[in-house]
Design an enzyme around this catalytic site. Sequence first.
Site, short mmCIF file in Angstrom:
data_model
loop_
_atom_site.label_atom_id
_atom_site.label_comp_id
_atom_site.label_asym_id
_atom_site.label_seq_id
_atom_site.Cartn_x
_atom_site.Cartn_y
_atom_site.Cartn_z
N HIS A 1 -27.04 8.31 28.26
CA HIS A 1 -26.60 7.86 26.93
C HIS A 1 -26.85 6.37 26.78
CE1 HIS A 1 -24.28 7.43 23.27
NE2 HIS A 1 -24.14 8.75 23.22
N HIS A 2 -27.40 5.99 25.62
CA HIS A 2 -27.80 4.60 25.41
C HIS A 2 -26.61 3.65 25.34
CE1 HIS A 2 -30.54 1.45 24.67
NE2 HIS A 2 -31.39 2.07 23.88
N CYS A 3 -25.42 4.15 25.02
CA CYS A 3 -24.26 3.26 24.95
C CYS A 3 -23.92 2.69 26.33
CB CYS A 3 -23.05 3.97 24.36
SG CYS A 3 -22.19 5.09 25.49
N ASN B 1 -25.75 -2.81 27.40
CA ASN B 1 -26.93 -3.17 26.60
C ASN B 1 -26.90 -4.68 26.36
OD1 ASN B 1 -28.28 -0.45 25.46
ND2 ASN B 1 -26.07 -0.19 25.62
#
Length: 422
Positions: free
Chosen positions: A123-125, A283
Amino acid sequence: MFPGSVIRKLSHSEEVFAQYEVFTSMTIQLRGVIDVDALSDAFDALLETHPVLASHLEQSSDGGWNLVADDLLHSGICVIDGTAATNGSPSGNAELRLDQSVSLLHLQLILREGGAELTLYLHHCMADGHHGAVLVDELFSRYTDAVTTGDPGPITPQPTPLSMEAVLAQRGIRKQGLSGAERFMSVMYAYEIPATETPAVLAHPGLPQAVPVTRLWLSKQQTSDLMAFGREHRLSLNAVVAAAILLTEWQLRNTPHVPIPYVYPVDLRFVLAPPVAPTEATNLLGAASYLAEIGPNTDIVDLASDIVATLRADLANGVIQQSGLHFGTAFEGTPPGLPPLVFCTDATSFPTMRTPPGLEIEDIKGQFYCSISVPLDLYSCAVYAGQLIIEHHGHIAEPGKSLEAIRSLLCTVPSEYGWIME
């Protein structure tokens, strides 16, 4: 089912990936024998080292999102027997369901004759490209140790990675008056932009869809020539590739008088002091901007040099470091009145991953999965084993057209400038 324990609330910069259920994946084609038990041990060790990866997301009462610990063990690797394929498709269900309310990390292995296909979904989070690449490298390192020694290596549980906002706050970086996007204001509604057909994209909440991707590989020699060309002109590979993409977009758009807004992420791990380890933050990205004013006589070296000069100036005045604090959680594509944006990630240099004797990595492919109704159009770059990879992600009418033009430009530039391999 009882609610799990909340680890922490997602920050503003992480919530956008929860809102659109964004997963990234890395698919690796392998040649040789795969020891499934050793891979399972390596994956378990990865999860024990980074326990937050076994968590999931839940929406909070205020409309935000929480990172929530699971009481149950992670489901582990999904193994599919592709050797019993019928009509070219592996037996079983090869379409893994990605559900952020269940898990933020999945590993799928499809066994094939003479090798396998391994895909890690993340998951990009929880991770940007740099963070994700380090996790994949750790997985292969632990797998190699498990095969060769019987032990996937020491396990030291790591804390939950910090958000961009938390890292910046620790270093005293606060939101300024400028985001960097102000340099695009001069072209807002300044040109008559030809209408383009926008493909319809259906969003399926709870079922992220794969974003189409096309890609190119340069050979080791072509990549080496390009890097040497960059060194000769004191340019990074990123700057040369960015200039090639912008020159190609200018050519294909057939609007020679219209500048091109260019946006690209900057990994702040390399910028901040003290530095930040790859998996210490989720990120940790700033946004760099550049307005490309291109004409028939624009030179790739001049264009790349100007991109670099603009980046250095924005880093020097601190704009890029705090740029991520300006953006919202809604993705709407190019703002109205602005020429279509070009977005490209920097060329991440992947480490040459360890593999045990008898196993080789043949190919690497990245892909995005999301639930969003706005058509995506972005480039991503990477270097693996001395080869440049450029991918074009999105719902694009002729996806290979721009990549072939970019390849042609990048492969001819060194010779056109008279650079000759000794």
